[in-house]
Structure formats: C-alpha cells, structure tokens
Scaffold this active site. Structure first.
Site, PDB file in Angstrom:
ATOM      1  N   HIS A  50       0.842  -1.191   0.000  1.00  0.00           N
ATOM      2  CA  HIS A  50       0.000   0.000   0.000  1.00  0.00           C
ATOM      3  C   HIS A  50       0.884   1.250   0.000  1.00  0.00           C
ATOM      4  O   HIS A  50       2.095   1.171   0.222  1.00  0.00           O
ATOM      5  CB  HIS A  50      -0.948   0.019   1.209  1.00  0.00           C
ATOM      6  CG  HIS A  50      -0.280  -0.179   2.530  1.00  0.00           C
ATOM      7  ND1 HIS A  50       0.420   0.815   3.165  1.00  0.00           N
ATOM      8  CD2 HIS A  50      -0.183  -1.260   3.331  1.00  0.00           C
ATOM      9  CE1 HIS A  50       0.902   0.364   4.297  1.00  0.00           C
ATOM     10  NE2 HIS A  50       0.566  -0.910   4.425  1.00  0.00           N
ATOM     11  N   ALA A  51       0.239   2.383  -0.237  1.00  0.00           N
ATOM     12  CA  ALA A  51       0.888   3.698  -0.125  1.00  0.00           C
ATOM     13  C   ALA A  51      -0.073   4.588   0.662  1.00  0.00           C
ATOM     14  O   ALA A  51      -1.206   4.196   0.953  1.00  0.00           O
ATOM     15  CB  ALA A  51       1.164   4.283  -1.503  1.00  0.00           C
TER      16      ALA A  51
END
Ligand code: TYD
Length: 150
Positions: A50-51
């Site tokens: 994820h970011a």
C-alpha cells in the site's frame, strides 16, 4: 529516490549496552502521532502492499532484519533494515512492500498521523495514477537535517 532515505539516530553506548532515543521533529522530520510494531512475523510473510495519501513514516528493525521495497511510481529501491540505529524515512505517495523477515524480527514504525484507513491506497494502479498526477507537487521530504543537533 528522494522520497525515501536512511536516518541515523543518536546512540549512547557504555559497557552496559547501547541506548538510542527518538524525539519527534528532532530526530525524525515530523511530530510523532503513532507508534506501531510488527512481530511474530512468519519468515514467508509479505506485508505492506500500500501507499499513503498524507502519512509519513520512519521504519526501523528494532531486532532482526527484513527487506523493504519502496516504489515512488517511477523508481523502486530495496532497503535491508537490520540496524536499530538506522530508520528508513518514507514520504507520502510511496508504495511499500516488506518481506524476508528474519526469525524474531521486530519492525517498529513511527507515523506522522493517527491510523486512518481512508489515507491508504491499497490498489497499485490507483497509487500510480495519483503519484503521476500529484508527483511533481509533493514536498519530497521535508528540508531537515537528521541528527545535526542532538
Ligand atoms: P496494514 O497497514 O495493512 O499492515 P502492513 O502494512 O504491516 O501489512 O494494517 C494491517 C491491519 O491492521 C489493517 O486491518 C489495519 C490495522 N491497523 C490498525 O488498526 N491501526 C494501525 O495503526 C495500523 C498500522 C494498522
């Protein structure tokens, strides 16, 4: 990659052992709003994926080691974290994946914001799109000189 860099922390060593300390805005470039840690991680586990839209973090291997792969949408880099004195600063809009945890590894993360699921990009294509659109306007890490003044 300008959005990720290693930060050296102070250490006080004497015959009784080593002591490292971290103060928000002084040793990491943001006020610390949250601390979390990963432990009991199976050797074959992959974490991350994820970011974040706004969140900045600094990641440490307090014990053991693991690999952190970071991707700003244009470049990727691998960091093998194993030193509790060295943290990896990760700016917002950086996709991260973690694996290759050694047995007993402990990963501690200092975060600039409380937990907020709406701050996550969990879809890689959505992250890439955002990184392209916002990319050039993002701060690129705050101007800040780690450890200059203990
Ligand atoms: P996630 O950030 O996806 O973990 P990792 O990047 O280490 O693989 O979080 C895993 C789960 O834990 C997810 O359901 C959200 C929850 N969580 C919290 O409730 N609070 C937190 O501060 C964090 C980091 C995660």
């Amino acid at each position: 990659m300008k959005d990720c860099r290693l930060i050296d922390l102070p250490v006080v060593s004497d015959p009784r052992g080593d002591l490292t300390f971290i103060e928000g805005t002084k040793h990491v470039p943001f006020p610390i709003a949250r601390v979390y840690y990963l432990y009991n991680v199976p050797a074959d586990a992959a974490r991350g994926g994820h970011a974040h839209k706004r969140l900045e973090q600094v990641v440490f291997a307090l014990s053991g080691s693991f690999r952190m792969r970071v991707d700003d949408g244009e470049q990727t880099a691998d960091f093998w974290l194993s030193n509790p004195r060295k943290g990896l600063y990760i700016n917002r809009l950086v996709w991260r994946e973690m694996d290759r945890f050694s047995q007993g590894a402990v990963c501690m993360v200092l975060a600039s914001e409380p937990y907020d699921e709406s701050d996550y990009y969990r879809d890689y294509d959505a992250f890439r799109q955002a990184a392209r659109e916002i990319g050039r306007d993002r701060p690129g890490g705050r101007a800040w000189n780690a450890g200059a003044d203990k």
